[in-house]
Design an enzyme around this catalytic site. Structure first.
Site, PDB file in Angstrom:
ATOM      1  N   LYS A  13      -1.006  46.712   3.228  1.00  0.00           N
ATOM      2  CA  LYS A  13      -1.460  46.899   4.617  1.00  0.00           C
ATOM      3  C   LYS A  13      -2.688  47.817   4.659  1.00  0.00           C
ATOM      4  CE  LYS A  13       2.618  48.524   5.945  1.00  0.00           C
ATOM      5  NZ  LYS A  13       3.393  48.454   4.669  1.00  0.00           N
ATOM      6  N   ARG A  88       7.322  49.615  13.880  1.00  0.00           N
ATOM      7  CA  ARG A  88       8.317  49.459  12.817  1.00  0.00           C
ATOM      8  C   ARG A  88       9.722  49.281  13.358  1.00  0.00           C
ATOM      9  NH1 ARG A  88       5.204  52.257   8.464  1.00  0.00           N
ATOM     10  NH2 ARG A  88       6.459  52.299   6.588  1.00  0.00           N
ATOM     11  N   ARG A 127       1.195  53.547  -8.178  1.00  0.00           N
ATOM     12  CA  ARG A 127       0.331  54.350  -7.291  1.00  0.00           C
ATOM     13  C   ARG A 127       0.724  55.832  -7.384  1.00  0.00           C
ATOM     14  NH1 ARG A 127       0.421  53.292  -0.940  1.00  0.00           N
ATOM     15  NH2 ARG A 127       2.554  53.996  -1.309  1.00  0.00           N
ATOM     16  N   ARG A 129       2.311  57.995  -5.061  1.00  0.00           N
ATOM     17  CA  ARG A 129       2.296  58.932  -3.922  1.00  0.00           C
ATOM     18  C   ARG A 129       3.618  59.699  -3.920  1.00  0.00           C
ATOM     19  NH1 ARG A 129       1.165  55.656   1.414  1.00  0.00           N
ATOM     20  NH2 ARG A 129       3.435  55.764   1.686  1.00  0.00           N
ATOM     21  N   ARG A 140      13.125  52.879   1.167  1.00  0.00           N
ATOM     22  CA  ARG A 140      12.072  52.354   2.058  1.00  0.00           C
ATOM     23  C   ARG A 140      12.210  50.838   2.199  1.00  0.00           C
ATOM     24  NH1 ARG A 140       7.055  54.716  -0.946  1.00  0.00           N
ATOM     25  NH2 ARG A 140       5.784  53.539   0.517  1.00  0.00           N
TER      26      ARG A 140
HETATM   27  P1  AP5 Z   1      -1.195  49.730   0.109  1.00  0.00           P
HETATM   28  O1  AP5 Z   1      -2.411  49.023   0.648  1.00  0.00           O
HETATM   29  O2  AP5 Z   1      -1.143  51.209   0.202  1.00  0.00           O
HETATM   30  O3  AP5 Z   1       0.122  49.106   0.758  1.00  0.00           O
HETATM   31  P2  AP5 Z   1       0.829  49.464   2.109  1.00  0.00           P
HETATM   32  O4  AP5 Z   1       1.463  48.195   2.596  1.00  0.00           O
HETATM   33  O5  AP5 Z   1      -0.120  50.162   3.036  1.00  0.00           O
HETATM   34  O6  AP5 Z   1       1.924  50.444   1.515  1.00  0.00           O
HETATM   35  P3  AP5 Z   1       2.419  51.885   1.953  1.00  0.00           P
HETATM   36  O7  AP5 Z   1       3.274  52.377   0.843  1.00  0.00           O
HETATM   37  O8  AP5 Z   1       1.291  52.743   2.389  1.00  0.00           O
HETATM   38  O9  AP5 Z   1       3.267  51.437   3.190  1.00  0.00           O
HETATM   39  P4  AP5 Z   1       4.524  52.064   3.790  1.00  0.00           P
HETATM   40  O10 AP5 Z   1       4.741  51.132   4.914  1.00  0.00           O
HETATM   41  O11 AP5 Z   1       5.691  52.297   2.932  1.00  0.00           O
HETATM   42  O12 AP5 Z   1       4.028  53.554   4.056  1.00  0.00           O
HETATM   43  P5  AP5 Z   1       3.455  54.276   5.331  1.00  0.00           P
HETATM   44  O13 AP5 Z   1       2.369  55.148   4.864  1.00  0.00           O
HETATM   45  O14 AP5 Z   1       3.182  53.317   6.445  1.00  0.00           O
HETATM   46  O15 AP5 Z   1      -1.008  49.235  -1.390  1.00  0.00           O
HETATM   47  C1  AP5 Z   1       0.004  49.779  -2.219  1.00  0.00           C
HETATM   48  C2  AP5 Z   1      -0.505  49.752  -3.675  1.00  0.00           C
HETATM   49  O16 AP5 Z   1      -0.694  48.401  -4.069  1.00  0.00           O
HETATM   50  C3  AP5 Z   1      -1.870  50.441  -3.849  1.00  0.00           C
HETATM   51  O17 AP5 Z   1      -1.879  51.116  -5.068  1.00  0.00           O
HETATM   52  C4  AP5 Z   1      -2.871  49.273  -3.819  1.00  0.00           C
HETATM   53  O18 AP5 Z   1      -4.020  49.562  -4.568  1.00  0.00           O
HETATM   54  C5  AP5 Z   1      -2.052  48.166  -4.449  1.00  0.00           C
HETATM   55  N1  AP5 Z   1      -2.427  46.835  -3.926  1.00  0.00           N
HETATM   56  C6  AP5 Z   1      -2.672  46.498  -2.631  1.00  0.00           C
HETATM   57  N2  AP5 Z   1      -2.967  45.191  -2.520  1.00  0.00           N
HETATM   58  C7  AP5 Z   1      -2.898  44.685  -3.800  1.00  0.00           C
HETATM   59  C8  AP5 Z   1      -3.105  43.370  -4.347  1.00  0.00           C
HETATM   60  N3  AP5 Z   1      -3.417  42.309  -3.576  1.00  0.00           N
HETATM   61  N4  AP5 Z   1      -2.929  43.232  -5.671  1.00  0.00           N
HETATM   62  C9  AP5 Z   1      -2.597  44.283  -6.475  1.00  0.00           C
HETATM   63  N5  AP5 Z   1      -2.401  45.548  -6.020  1.00  0.00           N
HETATM   64  C10 AP5 Z   1      -2.558  45.741  -4.692  1.00  0.00           C
HETATM   65  O19 AP5 Z   1       4.721  55.152   5.785  1.00  0.00           O
HETATM   66  C11 AP5 Z   1       5.192  56.232   5.026  1.00  0.00           C
HETATM   67  C12 AP5 Z   1       6.355  56.890   5.766  1.00  0.00           C
HETATM   68  O20 AP5 Z   1       5.909  57.400   7.043  1.00  0.00           O
HETATM   69  C13 AP5 Z   1       7.532  55.958   6.117  1.00  0.00           C
HETATM   70  O21 AP5 Z   1       8.446  55.847   5.039  1.00  0.00           O
HETATM   71  C14 AP5 Z   1       8.121  56.679   7.337  1.00  0.00           C
HETATM   72  O22 AP5 Z   1       8.903  57.784   6.958  1.00  0.00           O
HETATM   73  C15 AP5 Z   1       6.889  57.192   8.068  1.00  0.00           C
HETATM   74  N6  AP5 Z   1       6.361  56.238   9.059  1.00  0.00           N
HETATM   75  C16 AP5 Z   1       5.126  55.640   9.020  1.00  0.00           C
HETATM   76  N7  AP5 Z   1       4.957  54.850  10.082  1.00  0.00           N
HETATM   77  C17 AP5 Z   1       6.104  54.940  10.806  1.00  0.00           C
HETATM   78  C18 AP5 Z   1       6.536  54.317  12.027  1.00  0.00           C
HETATM   79  N8  AP5 Z   1       5.758  53.432  12.695  1.00  0.00           N
HETATM   80  N9  AP5 Z   1       7.777  54.622  12.473  1.00  0.00           N
HETATM   81  C19 AP5 Z   1       8.577  55.494  11.830  1.00  0.00           C
HETATM   82  N10 AP5 Z   1       8.221  56.115  10.663  1.00  0.00           N
HETATM   83  C20 AP5 Z   1       6.987  55.836  10.161  1.00  0.00           C
END
Ligand code: AP5
Length: 182
Positions: A13, A88, A127, A129, A140
């Site tokens: 994303k 979400r 990655r 993090r 997750r």
């Molecule tokens: P990346 O692009 O970072 O993927 P992503 O889908 O953004 O993954 P995240 O881990 O950031 O999503 P998430 O939903 O768990 O975390 P968020 O920060 O929203 O890519 C991931 C990796 O893959 C990278 O290394 C990238 O380079 C690689 N990659 C990408 N595309 C690729 C491809 N095509 N081929 C190969 N490699 C590739 O949320 C974190 C926390 O915040 C949650 O757990 C929760 O506690 C809280 N939170 C956030 N939003 C909310 C909400 N709306 N409501 C409640 N809690 C929330």
């Protein structure tokens, strides 16, 4: 244009949002990024969010909806919004619809990135993090399936959802998304 990038942790994303925001002049709103900034600035919101994020649970709807409302209400001069990691829950999706409606806007498309769990886990582990450890990733993914996946039906019913295979190269996935929007 109002776009939502939807999908499990690690689906790409954030990666795709970086490319799409410039192409379409959209304000990228990633709730994960905003929360991580609040945590690193040790704000009240960050302190409340940290325990949920560390365990892979969702931060409460109340905190998230308030945070997004502030961003939408304080933004001018953009051609739209690109939501990443939001909504979400069904409550967040309903709250977004009513926030947009009060500004005479509505969601145009929800791009759902489809990637298998084993690839997601592999991507996140490499990655590294702080919430990318095996135990938190497992939670997750469960939280995604139980609390977030039901939103797909919500947007399917409204004819907004487009499924895109997210396991190709970053460029190929991007090209598919762009052609599904245009
Ligand atoms: P990346 O692009 O970072 O993927 P992503 O889908 O953004 O993954 P995240 O881990 O950031 O999503 P998430 O939903 O768990 O975390 P968020 O920060 O929203 O890519 C991931 C990796 O893959 C990278 O290394 C990238 O380079 C690689 N990659 C990408 N595309 C690729 C491809 N095509 N081929 C190969 N490699 C590739 O949320 C974190 C926390 O915040 C949650 O757990 C929760 O506690 C809280 N939170 C956030 N939003 C909310 C909400 N709306 N409501 C409640 N809690 C929330």
């Amino acid at each position: 244009m109002i776009l939502i990038l939807f999908g499990p942790p690690g689906a790409g994303k954030g990666t795709q949002a970086d490319l799409l925001k410039d192409k379409f002049n959209l304000l990228h709103l990633s709730t994960g990024d905003i929360l991580r900034e609040e945590v690193s600035n040790n704000t009240n919101l960050g302190q409340q969010a940290k325990k949920f994020m560390d365990s892979g649970e969702l931060v409460t709807d109340e905190l998230i909806i308030g945070m997004i409302k502030n961003k939408i209400d304080s933004t001018t001069n953009v051609e739209g919004f690109l939501f990443d990691g939001f909504p979400r829950t069904i409550s967040q999706a309903e709250a977004l619809d009513s926030m947009l409606l009060s500004n005479n806007l509505n969601v145009d498309k929800v791009i759902s990135l489809e990637v298998d769990d084993d690839i997601l886990t592999e991507r996140l582990l490499s990655r590294g993090r702080s919430d990318d450890n095996e135990e938190t990733i497992k939670n997750r993914l469960n939280v995604y399936k139980n609390q977030t996946l039901p939103i797909k039906d919500y947007y399917l019913k409204n004819n907004k959802l487009v499924e895109v295979k997210g396991d190709g190269s970053v460029e190929d996935v991007n090209a598919t998304i762009v052609s599904s929007i245009s």
